[in-house]
Design an enzyme around this catalytic site. Structure first.
Site, PDB file in Angstrom:
ATOM      1  N   LYS A 472      10.133 -43.863 -19.192  1.00  8.10           N
ATOM      2  CA  LYS A 472       9.043 -42.893 -18.582  1.00  8.10           C
ATOM      3  C   LYS A 472       9.031 -44.660 -17.077  1.00  8.10           C
ATOM      4  O   LYS A 472       9.497 -45.866 -18.032  1.00  8.10           O
ATOM      5  CB  LYS A 472       7.885 -43.977 -19.096  1.00  8.10           C
ATOM      6  N   TRP A 473       9.959 -44.322 -15.759  1.00  3.19           N
ATOM      7  CA  TRP A 473       9.984 -44.928 -15.456  1.00  3.19           C
ATOM      8  C   TRP A 473       8.817 -45.727 -14.101  1.00  3.19           C
ATOM      9  O   TRP A 473       8.344 -44.987 -13.137  1.00  3.19           O
ATOM     10  CB  TRP A 473      11.254 -44.861 -14.197  1.00  3.19           C
ATOM     11  N   ASP A 474       8.223 -46.761 -14.885  1.00  4.18           N
ATOM     12  CA  ASP A 474       7.003 -47.852 -13.814  1.00  4.18           C
ATOM     13  C   ASP A 474       7.373 -48.051 -12.353  1.00  4.18           C
ATOM     14  O   ASP A 474       8.233 -49.052 -12.205  1.00  4.18           O
ATOM     15  CB  ASP A 474       6.346 -48.266 -14.770  1.00  4.18           C
ATOM     16  N   ASP A 543      -3.392 -42.946 -14.441  1.00  9.12           N
ATOM     17  CA  ASP A 543      -4.150 -43.624 -15.034  1.00  9.12           C
ATOM     18  C   ASP A 543      -5.293 -42.578 -15.468  1.00  9.12           C
ATOM     19  O   ASP A 543      -5.523 -43.958 -16.596  1.00  9.12           O
ATOM     20  CB  ASP A 543      -3.774 -44.723 -15.215  1.00  9.12           C
TER      21      ASP A 543
HETATM   22  C1  DGJ Z   1       0.689 -48.479 -15.785  1.00  7.97           C
HETATM   23  C2  DGJ Z   1       0.700 -47.233 -15.995  1.00  7.97           C
HETATM   24  O1  DGJ Z   1       0.873 -46.233 -15.056  1.00  7.97           O
HETATM   25  C3  DGJ Z   1       0.417 -47.181 -17.896  1.00  7.97           C
HETATM   26  O2  DGJ Z   1       0.576 -45.593 -18.325  1.00  7.97           O
HETATM   27  C4  DGJ Z   1       1.167 -47.779 -18.838  1.00  7.97           C
HETATM   28  O3  DGJ Z   1       2.288 -47.913 -18.567  1.00  7.97           O
HETATM   29  C5  DGJ Z   1       1.389 -49.589 -17.899  1.00  7.97           C
HETATM   30  N1  DGJ Z   1       1.455 -49.254 -16.793  1.00  7.97           N
HETATM   31  C6  DGJ Z   1       2.004 -50.907 -18.404  1.00  7.97           C
HETATM   32  O4  DGJ Z   1       2.683 -51.572 -17.919  1.00  7.97           O
END
Ligand code: DGJ
Length: 672
Positions: A472-474, A543
């Site tokens: 998961k690349w945030d 989120d």
């Molecule tokens: C924002 C993401 O949208 C969340 O799902 C989670 O991964 C947090 N960052 C973690 O810091």
């Protein structure tokens, strides 16, 4: 099919026609885009398009030979200075300081092979491409207009390129992907929001003046998604004319919809020209982003279906095409930063019992990451939390029958990190000025090749350190204090080159690790766009996991994006974002419409709840491949969301109350 008939170019998809004409002056007139016309000959063209234009009043006459003003002719592209006064496609300043541009037709080619873009992602497997080359009248500077057709999906992709053949630099102030002049006004349907509140649908009727849909966050943004539609007054989900537009780009975008008093609407779309500027050196070039357009005469459900098929077939990397998307459990809302091996193994055990297929360790696994104030950039496992390292944890998870996935945020850096202490010059910040923080972190200067290399190699080492199946690349902040130390005085190139560099990095990593399923994320849907989807086949939609809000968010993504692109999680019964209760049924049925995941402490659930979850997952697994490929239709009403997915064998009907804890999911087997 694309045909040249005398001076006309006719582009046809299954149900649409797009037509333009080269004028004697060398300009290009836009003639038509809409429902398919029967055009076979020059006579057909002449009969269909009879409108003529004359210079009137105080408009500017382009030349003594040309009867009409460029202000009045619907154009295929536009530039300032020779009579056209509306939003331009291209703006270049020349070494003498002048900024009038006059691009005239040179030649055109039609081919079965689509030219690739060098710096940006693009759609693949087009049926045909038309390339029109125009030359600026007074300089050897060339403008290329690209039109690619996707016949079955009724989609046309447009883009443009500038090539500087002078011996000096020219200064590019904008190059948009396309401009189209329609001869009517429209309702504009666009999608706006913010963190945890993505994709609010808004309708604006434009009768005169300009509506600009844009983002200035450095990302495509949750503030205004790059997808939008134009429709007639009587268009609804199932009937009427509508056009859809999207951009294959993940940075600042800009769409201007401008209607004149004569009822002409110019739509110009592309990379934002605000705080943008590019010096194109002698023999250099600049590519605009690719834009996707589609038309439906049968309402918005049909338009969405065209986009859905197009994204699945021509945007998503074919390596992911038939790959099963695993049902996952994500540690974030179960543990937040307080993860440790024991908790994660317990989560994995419960997950295995109910049929979940993958454990994702979200934020908190590296450096000293106990909160969001530190450690971004230090991508080494925290051995206090995970004493057996990623490999030790992953092996145990694999033994439980689950695949293993990991959260990363490689574009970012915390000031409190080893990386920042070692390389303060790798960060986007203006030397000597106070920096405004976003989520207590800063952005790495991705334009610096050393930074690109660091991210690629560091991430490769993490990805190789265990049997990793998913990433998961945030990306959790938006841009401020924009400054790339690499570019020095050329800061107006920063926003765009950041995006180009990001694409370079993710392209390399996806190529190196084709077995890993990548999921995009940017604090939820702050970078939910076709650019990221060219690399990552799915994106964390928001989120906000509250089933009530989520239905609205998913419904509105569905206008432009297929269900296969977004991930939906079942979270706690009292939602962490809104504090609202919703039943397991409503949460599951909402998440069922896309890629299903879980994000809650399974260990805290009662055996009866786990038993229900097990059944629900079995149901999802039985149908997921069909669901994600089926035709999606919206029939929502004031009180209720109503969606239908139709596949060759089944019809899935989902309803969910907008105000009450009620929902239903019916699955009907078709009698074949
Ligand atoms: C924002 C993401 O949208 C969340 O799902 C989670 O991964 C947090 N960052 C973690 O810091």
């Amino acid at each position: 099919m694309i045909r040249k008939i005398d001076d006309y170019y006719v582009l046809e998809t299954k149900q649409t026609t797009y037509c333009l004409k080269r004028l004697k002056s060398g300009h290009l007139q836009h003639l038509y885009y809409g429902k398919r016309l029967e055009i076979h000959s020059l006579q057909d063209c002449q009969q269909q398009f009879t409108q003529t234009y004359r210079t009137t009043g105080n408009t500017v006459a382009y030349s003594p030979q040309m009867e009409a003003s460029l202000e009045d002719i619907p154009l295929e592209f536009s530039s300032y200075g020779k009579g056209d006064i509306n939003e331009p496609l291209v703006q270049i300043t020349y070494p003498d300081g002048s900024f009038t541009n006059d691009f005239l037709y040179e030649n055109a080619t039609i081919s079965n092979q689509k030219e690739p873009l060098n710096s940006l992602p693009a759609s693949h497997h087009a049926d045909q491409q038309l390339v029109i080359c125009l030359k600026e009248k007074n300089h050897p500077v060339y403008l290329y207009l690209y039109y690619s057709i996707f016949e079955d999906c009724d989609v046309i992709a447009r883009s443009s390129k500038i090539v500087n053949q002078t011996h000096q630099s020219v200064y590019l102030e904008r190059l948009m992907s396309s401009s189209i002049d329609f001869t009517q006004s429209f309702n504009v349907i666009s999608f706006h929001g913010g963190w945890g509140n993505e994709m609010n649908k808004r309708v604006n009727k434009i009768t005169s003046g300009k509506l600009v849909l844009s983002s200035f966050t450095g990302t495509s943004s949750s503030r205004c998604n790059p997808f939008f539609m134009l429709s007639d007054d009587d268009t609804d989900e199932n009937q009427g004319n509508c056009y859809g537009f999207n951009l294959i780009y993940s940075g600042n975008h800009y769409s201007s919809i401008e209607t004149t008093i004569t009822n002409r609407t110019r739509v110009v779309n592309g990379i934002s020209p605000i705080c943008f500027g590019f010096e194109i050196q002698a023999s250099g070039c600049f590519e605009a982003a690719e834009e996707i357009i589609s038309f439906s005469s049968q309402g918005m459900n049909q338009l969405s279906d065209q986009f859905h098929r197009f994204v699945n077939q021509h945007i998503i990397n074919p390596i992911y095409k038939d790959r099963i998307r695993p049902v996952l459990i994500n540690s974030w809302e179960a543990c937040y930063f307080s993860i440790n091996e024991e908790k994660l193994i317990r989560l994995a055990q419960r997950a295995a019992e109910v049929g979940i297929e993958l454990l994702v360790v979200d934020d908190g696994w590296f450096g000293k990451r106990n909160n969001d104030h530190c450690s971004l950039g230090d991508w080494d496992v925290n051995l206090e939390k995970l004493p057996n390292g990623l490999k030790g944890l992953c092996d145990q998870v694999n033994q439980l029958g689950l695949q293993f996935g990991l959260w990363i945020e490689p574009e970012m850096i915390s000031v409190d990190s080893k990386l920042y202490r070692q390389h303060p010059d790798w960060v986007m910040e203006i030397p000597g000025r106070e920096h405004s923080e976003g989520r207590n972190q800063r952005i790495l200067d991705l334009i610096n090749p050393e930074v690109q290399n660091y991210i690629i190699e560091k991430m490769s080492a993490v990805f190789r350190s265990c049997n990793l199946a998913y990433v998961k690349w945030d990306m959790n902040r938006i841009f401020s204090d924009i400054y790339s130390p690499t570019l020095k005085k050329q800061q107006k190139m920063t926003n765009h080159l950041y995006v180009v560099s990001l694409y370079k990095i993710v392209k390399e990593l996806v190529q190196r690790f084709p077995h890993i399923l990548f999921e995009g994320c940017s604090a939820g849907g702050n970078r939910f766009d076709l650019g990221m989807l060219c690399y990552f086949p799915q994106i964390w939609a928001s989120d906000n996991t509250d089933a009530y809000c989520r239905s609205r968010i998913q419904e509105n993504y569905s206008y432009g994006y297929p269900l296969s692109c977004f991930t939906n999680h079942v979270s706690a019964e009292i939602n962490h974002q809104t504090g609202r209760y919703s039943s397991l049924q409503k949460r599951f049925q909402t998440a069922f419409m896309g890629n299903l995941g879980y994000e809650l402490d399974l260990d805290a659930l009662k055996p009866a709840e786990l038993a229900i979850i097990k059944e629900q997952i079995q149901l999802y697994k039985k149908y997921r491949q069909q669901l994600l490929a089926g035709r999606f239709d919206r029939f929502s009403q004031n009180e209720e969301y109503r969606w239908q997915i139709t596949t060759p064998e089944y019809i899935f009907r989902f309803t969910s109350s907008k105000t009450e804890d009620a929902s239903s999911l019916q699955i009907e087997e078709k009698i074949i």
